[in-house]
Design a protein around this motif. Sequence first.
Motif, mmCIF file in Angstrom:
data_model
loop_
_atom_site.group_PDB
_atom_site.id
_atom_site.type_symbol
_atom_site.label_atom_id
_atom_site.label_comp_id
_atom_site.label_asym_id
_atom_site.label_seq_id
_atom_site.Cartn_x
_atom_site.Cartn_y
_atom_site.Cartn_z
ATOM 1 N N SER A 183 0.873 -1.165 0.000
ATOM 2 C CA SER A 183 0.000 0.000 0.000
ATOM 3 C C SER A 183 0.913 1.217 0.000
ATOM 4 N N PRO A 184 0.391 2.431 -0.075
ATOM 5 C CA PRO A 184 1.268 3.608 -0.026
ATOM 6 C C PRO A 184 2.076 3.724 1.263
ATOM 7 N N HIS A 185 1.682 2.981 2.318
ATOM 8 C CA HIS A 185 2.366 3.106 3.600
ATOM 9 C C HIS A 185 3.027 1.820 4.073
ATOM 10 N N HIS A 186 2.998 0.780 3.263
ATOM 11 C CA HIS A 186 3.584 -0.493 3.680
ATOM 12 C C HIS A 186 4.291 -1.147 2.500
ATOM 13 N N SER A 187 5.450 -1.743 2.772
ATOM 14 C CA SER A 187 6.182 -2.450 1.721
ATOM 15 C C SER A 187 6.788 -3.722 2.287
ATOM 16 N N LEU A 188 6.955 -4.702 1.417
ATOM 17 C CA LEU A 188 7.574 -5.987 1.745
ATOM 18 C C LEU A 188 8.824 -6.133 0.891
ATOM 19 N N LYS A 189 9.934 -6.525 1.516
ATOM 20 C CA LYS A 189 11.203 -6.643 0.810
ATOM 21 C C LYS A 189 11.763 -8.052 0.995
ATOM 22 N N ILE A 190 12.437 -8.519 -0.035
ATOM 23 C CA ILE A 190 13.057 -9.839 0.018
ATOM 24 C C ILE A 190 14.346 -9.780 -0.783
ATOM 25 N N GLY A 191 15.370 -10.522 -0.355
ATOM 26 C CA GLY A 191 16.638 -10.460 -1.057
ATOM 27 C C GLY A 191 17.515 -11.674 -0.813
ATOM 28 N N TYR A 192 18.490 -11.845 -1.712
ATOM 29 C CA TYR A 192 19.501 -12.895 -1.603
ATOM 30 C C TYR A 192 20.824 -12.316 -2.104
ATOM 31 N N SER A 193 21.914 -12.714 -1.457
ATOM 32 C CA SER A 193 23.227 -12.222 -1.860
ATOM 33 C C SER A 193 24.288 -13.260 -1.545
ATOM 34 N N ARG A 194 25.288 -13.349 -2.418
ATOM 35 C CA ARG A 194 26.488 -14.145 -2.151
ATOM 36 C C ARG A 194 27.688 -13.214 -2.233
ATOM 37 N N SER A 195 28.611 -13.363 -1.288
ATOM 38 C CA SER A 195 29.817 -12.542 -1.278
ATOM 39 C C SER A 195 30.999 -13.376 -0.821
ATOM 40 N N THR A 196 32.196 -12.934 -1.192
ATOM 41 C CA THR A 196 33.420 -13.659 -0.836
ATOM 42 C C THR A 196 34.425 -12.699 -0.214
ATOM 43 N N GLN A 197 35.396 -13.287 0.500
ATOM 44 C CA GLN A 197 36.404 -12.496 1.201
ATOM 45 C C GLN A 197 37.728 -13.240 1.163
ATOM 46 N N ASP A 198 38.816 -12.508 0.880
ATOM 47 C CA ASP A 198 40.134 -13.127 0.742
ATOM 48 C C ASP A 198 41.125 -12.719 1.820
ATOM 49 N N ILE A 199 40.772 -11.746 2.670
ATOM 50 C CA ILE A 199 41.615 -11.371 3.808
ATOM 51 C C ILE A 199 40.935 -11.890 5.069
ATOM 52 N N HIS A 200 41.625 -12.741 5.813
ATOM 53 C CA HIS A 200 41.051 -13.385 6.991
ATOM 54 C C HIS A 200 41.777 -12.884 8.243
ATOM 55 N N ALA A 201 41.020 -12.321 9.189
ATOM 56 C CA ALA A 201 41.601 -11.908 10.468
ATOM 57 C C ALA A 201 41.435 -13.045 11.466
ATOM 58 N N ILE A 202 42.518 -13.440 12.096
ATOM 59 C CA ILE A 202 42.504 -14.541 13.050
ATOM 60 C C ILE A 202 42.801 -13.954 14.418
ATOM 61 N N ARG A 203 41.815 -14.027 15.318
ATOM 62 C CA ARG A 203 41.899 -13.290 16.559
ATOM 63 C C ARG A 203 42.062 -14.203 17.756
ATOM 64 N N ALA A 204 42.646 -13.603 18.808
ATOM 65 C CA ALA A 204 42.826 -14.341 20.051
ATOM 66 C C ALA A 204 41.561 -14.324 20.896
ATOM 67 N N GLY A 205 40.650 -13.393 20.645
ATOM 68 C CA GLY A 205 39.423 -13.281 21.428
ATOM 69 C C GLY A 205 38.311 -12.722 20.586
#
Length: 701
Positions: free
Chosen positions: A432-454
């Motif tokens: 309606s003019p005052h209500h909306s429904l949203k839906i989505g899908y995404s794939r992403s990748t990462q090549d820098i990995h931070a490895i933490r002590a905590g």
Amino acid sequence: MRNIKIYYKLSLDRWRLMVLLLFGVSAVHAQPDNVVREDTLEGVTVMSRTAQRRLDEVQVGVERIDIVTLNKTPALFGERDITRSLQLLPGVKSESEASSGYEVRGGTSAQNLILLDGATIYNAGHLMGLISTFNDNALNNAALYKGLVPANYGGATSSVFDISTRVGDMSKFHFNGSIGLLSTNVSAEGPIQKEKSSFLFAGRRSYLDLFLKATKDYKDNTLNFYDANLQLTFRLSPRDRLSFTFFRGRDNMGIEDLMDMKWSNTTANASWLHNANSHLYAHTQLTYSEFADNVGIDMMNIYYTMKGFIRHLTFHHDQRWMPSKKFTLRYGLESTYLQLLSAEWDINLLHQREKRDGWSNALWVSQELNINDRFTLSAGLRLRLHSVLGGAPYYEVSPDGNITNTTTPEKWHVVKTYYNLEPRLSGNVKLSPHHSLKIGYSRSTQDIHAIRAGSMSMPFDRYAMTSNLLKPETADQVAMGWTGIIGDGDYDFSAEGYYKWVKDIYDYRDGKSFYSEIEIERLLLGGNGRAYGLEFCAHKNKGKLTGWLSYTLSWSQNKIAGINNGDWYTASNDRRHDISVIGIYKANDLWEFTAMWHYNTGQALTAPSAKYEIDGRTFYYYAERNGYRAPASHRLDLGATHTKKWRRSTHVWAFGTYNTYNRYNPLVIRFENDDDKPSGTKATLFAMFGIVPYVSFTVKY
């Protein structure tokens, strides 16, 4: 999830507490008054964060940041902080009470991509993360994408935070200066050639070291930070704009002859925006960024050093074609040369550090189509290639982490190339003019990995790059949400649910840690992760009293063969509940009052299940990864600003209190021997802050 008995210690000796955070040494001591409890745009224009904007937004899980509104919230030490303000939004969590680092939808802060004018920023915090690196006086607008990102972004599996620097005024000169408890902040802007070019400069420098010099105990210590932003803009023609931006942020800490620590971010950017016609424009950027850390510690006549860096050199070209108001096509390419030096310990300068080079390339295309008055669709596809380059030793390892073969390919030799296809899809259905429904899908990748002590990011986290052994981290996320507004936008409400599953996340092998003196790729095991949750938000947008309420319910888990018996375990950043309530009351033209209350469930942690002694030394046995829960955190912040114009200037006084009712929220929990307890062990909590009052003064011309 089990709760544990906690002994609280409020430590105002921040120097020794920071040593504890970094190295776990026992130099931390508490104040005598111990408390014991049992608790378990790339844009050229500014986007307004209005109710209608939130309703019409086709992208799922995006927050268009209104910097002016967020800056009204009370701030630690009176330092306005855009990343701390992000922590008040649904789906976004603080790493800890003392950190400006943030986590999005079950990810760690290392899985966030932060872009400043297109350049990548790592570990964006001063004073071990107490306040962010970004000076709000230099910022224009920003957008946070919570995992579901347009196709022109890549390189992070949790979120993308895209920040742009303000363009200086091309007609008039302006000056802004402020002084607070931690730092002095100045900014200036104006025309270089009227209506044709401009400059903007913003600089900030702390003066805590001046107070240290005046003390007997800490006069030989060092503690300071600075950051500087410079932006130059040139209108070459009615259709062409050329800009140059530079950023530098640096921290220096030193504890007498014991320790010396430095970390910094440096970026440089050249950007050309060309409008071919009213339907087509092109944006070309060349950016350089570097994050570097350097620490040295002298302990028992043994000198330890740790140095590391991450460098990006990126070419980015993006075009947008808008043949009609209903259809937009966007396409482009990006190429990045990466260098990474793992920040591992060198004992007496004998150990060989691990260095990796990589070359990442991406092509993307996306379109936004207004199918009709009720349905808008955004769809895109991103092809990402990451090539592992030679120039350093590469090796193969056995299942138990021992090296079985080593080779040293020539520099620029392609050791291995990974291909990733990343679809992006988001839709908005107007109910309606005052209500909306949203839906989505995404794939992403990462090549820098931070490895933490905590669970909290530190300037000296160890990083690893995708290699012949480490695969790119891949995340898939689906989300659905509803947005509704009342009347003319006096109020708006939203609810959103998400589910995310991640492949090839990395954690330390059982028995290994940040302090292990072997190559980082041998310390790690890869597996899967999952996160899911619900987010709710309500805004009051009009009237003397405005503000918002946000609530997040979430879960985050990992499953890695060889860790926790191969079973799913709670991630260290898992928190079940997060609540933020913000109120802003404009009493009149002079006074404005703000209040913020925040609550979050304690984070998961690993506690010893048993202990034993060998040759007089105590060792702990851990049966379950992150099987315990820290106490909950909550606090109330209050603020007031008095703004008065005087002749050609504006004077602003800001007053407030952080943690008004003096709650000792957990920062670090350590397990110590206690022979008086049946278990022989006690848990001690160290808190960074009680109540912190602040005052600052700003002059604007």
